[in-house]
Enzyme design. Sequence first.
Site, PDB file in Angstrom:
ATOM      1  N   TYR A  56       0.840  -1.205   0.000  1.00 35.93           N
ATOM      2  CA  TYR A  56       0.000   0.000   0.000  1.00 35.93           C
ATOM      3  C   TYR A  56       0.867   1.244   0.000  1.00 35.93           C
ATOM      4  O   TYR A  56       1.857   1.314   0.733  1.00 35.93           O
ATOM      5  CB  TYR A  56      -0.907   0.029   1.249  1.00 35.93           C
ATOM      6  CG  TYR A  56      -2.360  -0.147   0.846  1.00 35.93           C
ATOM      7  CD1 TYR A  56      -3.013   0.865   0.138  1.00 35.93           C
ATOM      8  CD2 TYR A  56      -3.049  -1.310   1.132  1.00 35.93           C
ATOM      9  CE1 TYR A  56      -4.329   0.698  -0.273  1.00 35.93           C
ATOM     10  CE2 TYR A  56      -4.359  -1.479   0.724  1.00 35.93           C
ATOM     11  CZ  TYR A  56      -4.989  -0.461   0.018  1.00 35.93           C
ATOM     12  OH  TYR A  56      -6.282  -0.634  -0.388  1.00 35.93           O
ATOM     13  N   GLU A  58      -0.647   4.834  -0.497  1.00 38.44           N
ATOM     14  CA  GLU A  58      -1.489   6.019  -0.755  1.00 38.44           C
ATOM     15  C   GLU A  58      -0.664   7.290  -0.594  1.00 38.44           C
ATOM     16  O   GLU A  58       0.119   7.419   0.344  1.00 38.44           O
ATOM     17  CB  GLU A  58      -2.673   6.040   0.223  1.00 38.44           C
ATOM     18  CG  GLU A  58      -3.740   5.027  -0.157  1.00 38.44           C
ATOM     19  CD  GLU A  58      -4.958   5.084   0.759  1.00 38.44           C
ATOM     20  OE1 GLU A  58      -4.947   5.883   1.707  1.00 38.44           O
ATOM     21  OE2 GLU A  58      -5.900   4.319   0.518  1.00 38.44           O
ATOM     22  N   ASP A 202      -6.899  13.293 -25.103  1.00 33.75           N
ATOM     23  CA  ASP A 202      -6.954  11.883 -24.687  1.00 33.75           C
ATOM     24  C   ASP A 202      -6.283  11.060 -25.779  1.00 33.75           C
ATOM     25  O   ASP A 202      -6.878  10.791 -26.821  1.00 33.75           O
ATOM     26  CB  ASP A 202      -8.409  11.459 -24.484  1.00 33.75           C
ATOM     27  CG  ASP A 202      -8.536  10.007 -24.035  1.00 33.75           C
ATOM     28  OD1 ASP A 202      -7.525   9.276 -24.089  1.00 33.75           O
ATOM     29  OD2 ASP A 202      -9.649   9.608 -23.630  1.00 33.75           O
ATOM     30  N   THR A 228      -4.097   5.846 -21.783  1.00 32.56           N
ATOM     31  CA  THR A 228      -3.889   4.510 -21.251  1.00 32.56           C
ATOM     32  C   THR A 228      -2.437   4.145 -21.552  1.00 32.56           C
ATOM     33  O   THR A 228      -1.780   4.767 -22.386  1.00 32.56           O
ATOM     34  CB  THR A 228      -4.805   3.472 -21.928  1.00 32.56           C
ATOM     35  OG1 THR A 228      -4.593   3.551 -23.344  1.00 32.56           O
ATOM     36  CG2 THR A 228      -6.266   3.732 -21.621  1.00 32.56           C
ATOM     37  N   LYS A 231      -2.306   0.378 -24.867  1.00 37.54           N
ATOM     38  CA  LYS A 231      -2.711   0.255 -26.273  1.00 37.54           C
ATOM     39  C   LYS A 231      -1.443   0.343 -27.141  1.00 37.54           C
ATOM     40  O   LYS A 231      -0.574  -0.498 -26.980  1.00 37.54           O
ATOM     41  CB  LYS A 231      -3.789   1.287 -26.581  1.00 37.54           C
ATOM     42  CG  LYS A 231      -5.039   1.050 -25.703  1.00 37.54           C
ATOM     43  CD  LYS A 231      -6.173   2.016 -25.918  1.00 37.54           C
ATOM     44  CE  LYS A 231      -7.308   1.727 -24.939  1.00 37.54           C
ATOM     45  NZ  LYS A 231      -8.399   2.713 -25.040  1.00 37.54           N
ATOM     46  N   ARG A 237      -1.929  -2.795 -18.401  1.00 36.10           N
ATOM     47  CA  ARG A 237      -3.182  -2.036 -18.308  1.00 36.10           C
ATOM     48  C   ARG A 237      -3.041  -0.986 -17.231  1.00 36.10           C
ATOM     49  O   ARG A 237      -2.801  -1.304 -16.069  1.00 36.10           O
ATOM     50  CB  ARG A 237      -4.350  -2.958 -17.950  1.00 36.10           C
ATOM     51  CG  ARG A 237      -4.476  -4.200 -18.780  1.00 36.10           C
ATOM     52  CD  ARG A 237      -5.853  -4.811 -18.664  1.00 36.10           C
ATOM     53  NE  ARG A 237      -6.768  -4.016 -19.447  1.00 36.10           N
ATOM     54  CZ  ARG A 237      -6.852  -4.083 -20.772  1.00 36.10           C
ATOM     55  NH1 ARG A 237      -6.090  -4.912 -21.453  1.00 36.10           N
ATOM     56  NH2 ARG A 237      -7.688  -3.303 -21.433  1.00 36.10           N
TER      57      ARG A 237
HETATM   58  C1  LIG Z   1      -9.411   3.013 -24.193  1.00 32.05           C
HETATM   59  C2  LIG Z   1      -9.785   4.429 -24.024  1.00 32.05           C
HETATM   60  C3  LIG Z   1     -10.130   4.952 -22.778  1.00 32.05           C
HETATM   61  C4  LIG Z   1     -10.424   4.111 -21.555  1.00 32.05           C
HETATM   62  O1  LIG Z   1      -9.505   3.263 -21.146  1.00 32.05           O
HETATM   63  P1  LIG Z   1      -9.884   2.040 -20.148  1.00 32.05           P
HETATM   64  O2  LIG Z   1      -8.529   1.649 -19.695  1.00 32.05           O
HETATM   65  O3  LIG Z   1     -10.589   1.039 -20.990  1.00 32.05           O
HETATM   66  O4  LIG Z   1     -10.732   2.597 -19.062  1.00 32.05           O
HETATM   67  C5  LIG Z   1     -10.344   6.312 -22.668  1.00 32.05           C
HETATM   68  N1  LIG Z   1     -10.250   7.121 -23.742  1.00 32.05           N
HETATM   69  C6  LIG Z   1      -9.959   6.643 -24.954  1.00 32.05           C
HETATM   70  C7  LIG Z   1      -9.863   7.580 -26.105  1.00 32.05           C
HETATM   71  C8  LIG Z   1      -9.724   5.287 -25.147  1.00 32.05           C
HETATM   72  O5  LIG Z   1      -9.456   4.829 -26.371  1.00 32.05           O
END
Ligand SMILES: *Cc1c(COP(=O)(O)O)cnc(C)c1O
Length: 421
Positions: A56, A58, A202, A228, A231, A237
Site C-alpha cells: 500500500y 497512498e 486523450d 492509457t 494500447k 493495463r
Molecule cells: C481506451 C480508451 C479509454 C479508456 O480506457 P480504459 O482503460 O478502458 O478505461 C479512454 N479514452 C480513450 C480515447 C480510449 O481509447
Amino acid sequence: MHVPQIPHLTAADPELASLVEGEAQRQHDKLRMIASENYVSEAVLEASGTVLTNKYSEGYAGKRYYEGQQFVDQIETLAIERARSLFGVDHANVQPYSGSPANLAVYLAFLDPGDTVMGMSLPMGGHLTHGWSVSATGKWFNSVSYGVSRETGLIDFDEVRDLARRERPKVIFAGGTAIPRTIDFAAFAEIAREVGAVLAADIAHIAGLVAGGAHPTPVGHADVITTTTHKTLRGPRGAMILSTEEHAKAVDRAVFPGLQGGPHNHTTAGIAVALREAAQPAFREYAAQVVANAKALATALIERGFDLISGGTDNHLILADLTGKGIGGKPAAKALDRAGIELNYNTVPFDTRKPFDPSGIRLGTAALATRGLTEAQMPQVAAWMDDAVTAAVKDDDGQLDRIAGEVRDLLAAYPMPGHRA
Ligand SMILES: *Cc1c(COP(=O)(O)O)cnc(C)c1O
C-alpha cells in the site's frame, strides 16, 4: 506455453492455470487486430507480476500515508521521470487505474457537477468518458458533442468552434477510440483558448505513435493529456495524466485523494519498464511499422471493395463500413474471429443500424507490428478478411476454418512475447 512460466499456479490452481495457458495459445494463433490491444514484452509481464502487488502506498513519493516506501517511492519516481522525458512534459501522474478513471480525474480537477464538457460523440468515434449519456460523465455533467463531416469523415472544426462558442464548455476533450486520421491538436487548442476551456487531449489509442514519433504530439497545445498505457504504448493495463506545471497540483489531488486509494505498484513498475522500452530506437521503428502496416492494409482493403471511413488511415486504425459487402459488423466480426482474425464490430459515423448491431468493423495494426508482421503480409491479411466476409455472407464455416488454419501457419513463424511453442 505461457512465459514467464506458471508452475506454482499450475500446481495450486490447475483449472485457472489451464485457462491462462489457453489464452496465451489463443493470442499466439490469431491475427490480433483489436485496435486497442497489443502484446507487452516479457520484461513488462515480469514487472507486472511482482511482490509490488503486496504494498500500500497512498499518496505520492515522499508524502505517503503508510510506512515502508523505500523502494516503491523510487519505482514510482522512475516511472514519472521516464514519462516526463519520453513525452517532454512538466508533470506526470502514473497512478490512474485505467483510462476511464484518468479521464474522471480530469473532470474532478477542472469541473463541478453540472458544468459543461465537450467531446466527440461516441457513435462518431469518441469515448464513453467524453460525456456520453450512459457514462457518469454524461449523467453528472452537461455534455455537448461534436462529430465528423458526413462527406469527409473528418472532424469538422467549424462545427467544433460554433459549438464551443455557443456552449462555453469548461473542458474540451480531443481524441477518441475510432479516429483513423491525425488529430489536429493545434486546431483544438485555438478553439479552447478562444472560449477559455481547458483542452484535454486523450491519446489513449495513439500514445505509442506519439512517443515513437509517428503522430504529432499534443504537448504544447493541450493543458492536460490523458492516456492509457496498454494500447499502442505497449505497457500493462493502466493510465497516466501528463500536464503542464500549472495544472500539476490539481491533477494529483484529483487522482488521490479525489478518486482513488492506493496505487497499483506492480502496474507502476510495468509502466516504468514500458516507458524505458518506448525510449529506445527500436520503438520508433515499431511505431513507424504500425502506421506503414495500417496504410498497406487500407490500400489492400480498398482494392478489395471495402469502404473505409475517411478513405483510409494516418495512424494504426481502420474503420470500415460493411454495408456494401452485404453484412452487418457483428456477424462479420464473429466470422472473422472464427477465421483467426480478431477485431470488433463498431458503429460508423451516421450509422443507420443500432450500436449492438452496427454497420462497421474497427481494426488496428499495433499488435501485428509487435509480432513482426510488415507491409509484405498486409495484402494477404486483406485477402483473408475479404474471403472471410464472403464466407460469412454464404454461411460457409468450412472456409472460415480453412482461413484460421492458414493464419496459424503464418503466425508460427512470428514468435509472440509471453508465449513459447
Ligand atoms: C481506451 C480508451 C479509454 C479508456 O480506457 P480504459 O482503460 O478502458 O478505461 C479512454 N479514452 C480513450 C480515447 C480510449 O481509447
